[in-house]
Design an enzyme around this catalytic site. Structure first.
Site, mmCIF file in Angstrom:
data_model
loop_
_atom_site.group_PDB
_atom_site.id
_atom_site.type_symbol
_atom_site.label_atom_id
_atom_site.label_comp_id
_atom_site.label_asym_id
_atom_site.label_seq_id
_atom_site.Cartn_x
_atom_site.Cartn_y
_atom_site.Cartn_z
ATOM 1 C CG HIS A 1 21.911 -35.218 -8.030
ATOM 2 N ND1 HIS A 1 22.612 -36.280 -7.649
ATOM 3 C CD2 HIS A 1 22.936 -34.176 -8.316
ATOM 4 C CE1 HIS A 1 23.755 -36.377 -7.753
ATOM 5 N NE2 HIS A 1 24.181 -34.772 -8.154
ATOM 6 C CE LYS B 1 13.459 -9.656 -11.816
ATOM 7 N NZ LYS B 1 14.306 -9.629 -10.445
ATOM 8 C CD GLU C 1 16.898 -11.497 -10.066
ATOM 9 O OE1 GLU C 1 16.712 -11.985 -9.216
ATOM 10 O OE2 GLU C 1 16.715 -10.325 -10.571
ATOM 11 C CD1 TRP D 1 -0.432 -5.896 -3.755
ATOM 12 C CD2 TRP D 1 -0.214 -6.658 -1.397
ATOM 13 N NE1 TRP D 1 0.065 -7.296 -3.656
ATOM 14 C CE2 TRP D 1 -0.118 -7.861 -2.434
ATOM 15 C CE3 TRP D 1 -0.495 -7.030 -0.045
ATOM 16 C CZ2 TRP D 1 0.341 -9.274 -1.964
ATOM 17 C CZ3 TRP D 1 -0.287 -8.367 0.274
ATOM 18 C CH2 TRP D 1 0.283 -9.372 -0.667
ATOM 19 C CG ASN E 1 1.415 0.186 4.347
ATOM 20 O OD1 ASN E 1 1.013 -1.140 4.042
ATOM 21 N ND2 ASN E 1 2.707 0.608 4.352
ATOM 22 N N GLY E 2 -0.858 -1.888 6.209
ATOM 23 C CA GLY E 2 -0.230 -2.767 7.420
ATOM 24 C C GLY E 2 -1.575 -3.608 7.684
ATOM 25 C CB CYS F 1 -0.830 0.173 1.167
ATOM 26 S SG CYS F 1 -2.072 -1.152 1.275
ATOM 27 C CE LYS G 1 10.889 -1.889 -6.710
ATOM 28 N NZ LYS G 1 11.825 -2.887 -7.595
ATOM 29 N NE ARG H 1 4.409 1.674 -0.088
ATOM 30 C CZ ARG H 1 5.698 1.606 0.524
ATOM 31 N NH1 ARG H 1 6.680 1.818 -0.023
ATOM 32 N NH2 ARG H 1 5.688 0.959 1.723
ATOM 33 C CD GLU I 1 9.713 -10.209 -9.927
ATOM 34 O OE1 GLU I 1 10.764 -9.990 -10.167
ATOM 35 O OE2 GLU I 1 8.934 -9.857 -9.144
HETATM 36 O O1 M6R Z 1 12.992 -4.282 -1.338
HETATM 37 P P1 M6R Z 1 13.692 -5.523 -1.433
HETATM 38 O O2 M6R Z 1 14.932 -5.646 -2.040
HETATM 39 O O3 M6R Z 1 13.884 -6.020 0.280
HETATM 40 O O4 M6R Z 1 12.560 -6.750 -1.771
HETATM 41 C C1 M6R Z 1 12.989 -8.270 -1.795
HETATM 42 C C2 M6R Z 1 12.079 -8.781 -2.708
HETATM 43 O O5 M6R Z 1 10.819 -8.549 -2.192
HETATM 44 C C3 M6R Z 1 12.333 -8.532 -4.152
HETATM 45 O O6 M6R Z 1 13.485 -8.597 -4.431
HETATM 46 C C4 M6R Z 1 11.368 -9.031 -5.052
HETATM 47 O O7 M6R Z 1 11.797 -10.553 -5.037
HETATM 48 C C5 M6R Z 1 11.336 -8.540 -6.481
HETATM 49 N N1 M6R Z 1 10.258 -8.297 -6.965
HETATM 50 C C6 M6R Z 1 12.133 -9.425 -7.279
HETATM 51 O O8 M6R Z 1 12.117 -8.750 -8.777
#
Ligand code: M6R
Length: 627
Positions: A519, A500, A496, A80, A106-107, A2, A622, A30, A503
């Protein structure tokens, strides 16, 4: 999650609405399943507000068709969902029983059920499924009690009193028509920063909310409340005791958070990978080229005693930590563990005063990581944050901070932050080696010169590989079940690359160490299965190179469609892989900084080809500010 924005000015006009909508546009990363604003001006009987499910554009369209009045102050929210599905009624703001007070939140309020029950038994009714509405009704009741006792409204006192009754996590902003021009904010385990203007003040989940109006900001600490009215700002703890203001100046301007002609933020931010590395290196050396991290504020004697590092982080940040493990163990010769922050404190980790816990976080607000560092500090370990966001909670609660200077990262998928995090962690590793005297000056200088060469090499990838990556993504758009394989530092890069693709392209993919293939996962390989392989240099560690080439052969023999990420002049990749994305030659430990770039572009092109919203993938936000 949020996003929250607040504004208070001196004159009644359209600016509160403008600030709220502009702020929400910048905070939409957010959370983006509903949005709302509330405005207050003298003479109002009830708060004027509008809220709509869906993207911010729905709210903007709605207020164009149903204009809101001019106001002195306003609050805005982008949601969110945690409690209650995304809908108009569950969107924020929520109002008190008489509509005189509105709040945004927010929370998660964990004792909302109990509070709601008590309020219901006193005759209060509820229209939404949210915990926020409970707080709105409760605040209305407390504010009325204060008026009954003192004869005058006092939203600041009412908010602080309520804050002490809430359990869970919250940033709440509130307005009351009986105090037009006043916005009150309070925070517990959720972020809030204050923007300092001339005759006007701002509040935001982060500085992006108001940076186009002011770059002067104040961090709001844990369990603190703030009252803004025009240019007057009062900050206290929840008991009303004044606290020291921590001012800072934002080191980027609003244009850095604009798309600037790029089709989406992710594209722009991938193209900022080179400058993210460059900026993170800038200004961190003395005249002799020695690393100088004065900002750490940790005594060198303390650092000399460090005998173990534990990196705590989530998602992409944890993969940056995993890359750093290889380098720091090699350079400093102390063990480095990398732990997902949400697992860390539940496994009773062995922490001593000689353990350095390194929290890596782009946003500085990831709740899992915040909880992990609190646990580490309770156990007596020092915590150092590698973070991209000034004024955020993780650096504030750490003993030391090393900022990555990647600039604001808006796209939900993290890209430039990843390369900046690796760069900062490498600087930290080399600094520890310098302080502990475990590497010679010229050895450190050699590593630093390799690091300084990386921005140009990343740029080379962006300039030369783009077309092939785009075509390959278009060709494979209907494929599912991607495998990403790597060894050594290529392993976290594989993780990574898979993340990507999951997501933003919503494509099932798995990253793992190439050696694991035989394995188990090899059973999944069949005709056409896409396999992406990070190929280590043949020049540096031939043994690893030949093993990875064998992996390509093994999956090809079973029908896989293979994509190699390999350096220029690789003797074998082109012969065995179906497609090769070429990267410039660099030492093994530097290779993640170039190898990840084609994977970032590939995921983006796949997402675009599928028609997905690249910057705002479904279900994600985010900053993950809930545990
Ligand atoms: O803000 P942060 O770096 O702590 O966030 C950590 C993860 O939530 C963040 O890297 C998430 O995995 C990304 N959406 C990946 O692209």
């Amino acid at each position: 999650m949020c996003g929250i924005v607040g504004y208070s000015g001196k004159t009644k006009c359209g600016k509160p609405l403008e600030v709220c909508l502009q702020g929400l546009k910048r905070l939409e990363y957010r959370g983006y399943d509903s949005a709302g604003v509330a405005l207050v001006a003298p003479g109002m009987e009830r708060v004027a507000y509008a809220k709509k499910a869906g993207r911010l554009s729905n709210l903007v369209g709605y207020v164009q068709r149903h204009p809101l009045p001019d106001a002195l102050c306003g609050i805005g929210h982008t949601r969110w969902a945690t409690n209650g599905e995304p809908s108009d009624v569950n969107a924020h703001p929520h109002v008190s029983e008489d509509g005189r007070i509105a709040i945004i939140h927010n929370g998660i309020i964990e004792n909302a059920g109990k509070l709601k029950f008590d309020l219901q038994s006193e005759g209060y009714s509820f229209v939404s499924d949210t915990d926020t509405e409970v707080a709105a009704k409760l605040l209305g009741k407390i504010a009325d009690d204060i008026i009954k006792k003192t004869g005058k409204p006092d939203l600041f006192t009412a908010c602080r009193r309520m804050a002490k009754m809430l359990e869970g996590t919250f940033t709440i902003l509130a307005v009351d028509v009986r105090e037009p021009g006043v916005v009150v904010g309070m925070r517990h385990d959720s972020p809030l920063v204050v923007g300092v203007g001339k005759d006007e003040s701002f509040l935001g989940s982060d500085v992006a909310a108001f940076v186009q109006y002011t770059r002067e900001a104040i961090e709001l600490g844990q369990d603190q409340a703030v009252r803004i009215e025009g240019g007057d700002i009062t900050i206290t703890d929840f008991d009303g005791k004044p606290v020291e203001d921590k001012h800072f100046t934002v080191d980027w301007d609003a244009s850095a958070a604009e798309k600037g002609g790029w089709p989406n933020f992710m594209d722009k931010e991938i193209h900022e990978d080179p400058s993210a590395v460059n900026e993170t290196l800038m200004g961190r050396f003395d005249l002799d080229g020695r690393i100088k991290l004065d900002e750490l504020h940790v005594d060198e004697d303390v650092l000399r005693q460090i005998d173990k590092i534990i990196v705590v982080a989530c998602g992409t940040a944890s993969y940056a930590g995993l890359v750093a493990k290889y380098a720091i163990e090699h350079w400093v010769r102390i063990p480095v563990e990398v732990e997902l922050a949400h697992e860390f404190r539940y496994r009773d980790p062995i922490l001593t005063p000689r353990t350095l816990v390194v929290a890596v976080s782009q946003s500085g607000e990831t709740m899992d990581t915040l909880m992990a560092i609190r646990h580490a500090r309770e156990q007596g370990s020092k915590v150092l944050a590698i973070c991209n966001t000034q004024g955020s909670s993780i650096p504030r609660e750490s003993d030391a901070v090393l900022y990555t200077h990647a600039g604001p990262e808006v796209a939900v998928a993290s890209t430039k932050a990843f390369v900046a995090q690796i760069t900062a962690a490498y600087l930290l590793g080399l600094y520890l080696a310098q302080v502990k005297g475990v590497m010679f000056h010229d050895e450190i200088q050699l590593q630093l010169s390799e690091l300084r060469a990386m921005p140009k090499k990343i740029q080379w990838v962006l300039d030369n590989d783009d077309d092939l990556i785009h075509q390959t993504a278009d060709r494979l758009v209907d494929k599912n079940g991607f495998h990403f394989l790597g060894r050594h530092v290529g392993y976290p890069v594989a993780l990574e690359g898979a993340l990507k693709l999951k997501e933003i392209a919503y494509t099932f993919s798995e990253g793992y160490a190439a050696g694991e293939l035989k394995h188990g996962p090899i059973a999944l390989i069949q005709e056409g299965t896409p396999v992406v392989v990070i190929v280590p240099s043949a020049r540096n560690r031939n043994i690893l190179h030949s093993k990875v080439i064998s992996t390509i052969e093994e999956v090809k023999a079973r029908g896989a469609y293979t994509i190699a990420i390999a350096e220029q002049g690789d003797p074998d990749a082109g012969r065995y892989a179906d497609v090769t994305f070429t990267v410039p030659q660099c030492p093994t430990l530097m290779s993640p900084l170039v190898d990840v770039v084609p994977l970032q572009l590939f995921a983006m092109y796949m997402a675009e080809a599928k028609g997905n919203d690249v910057d705002k993938p479904r279900n994600l936000a985010k900053s993950v500010t809930v545990e």
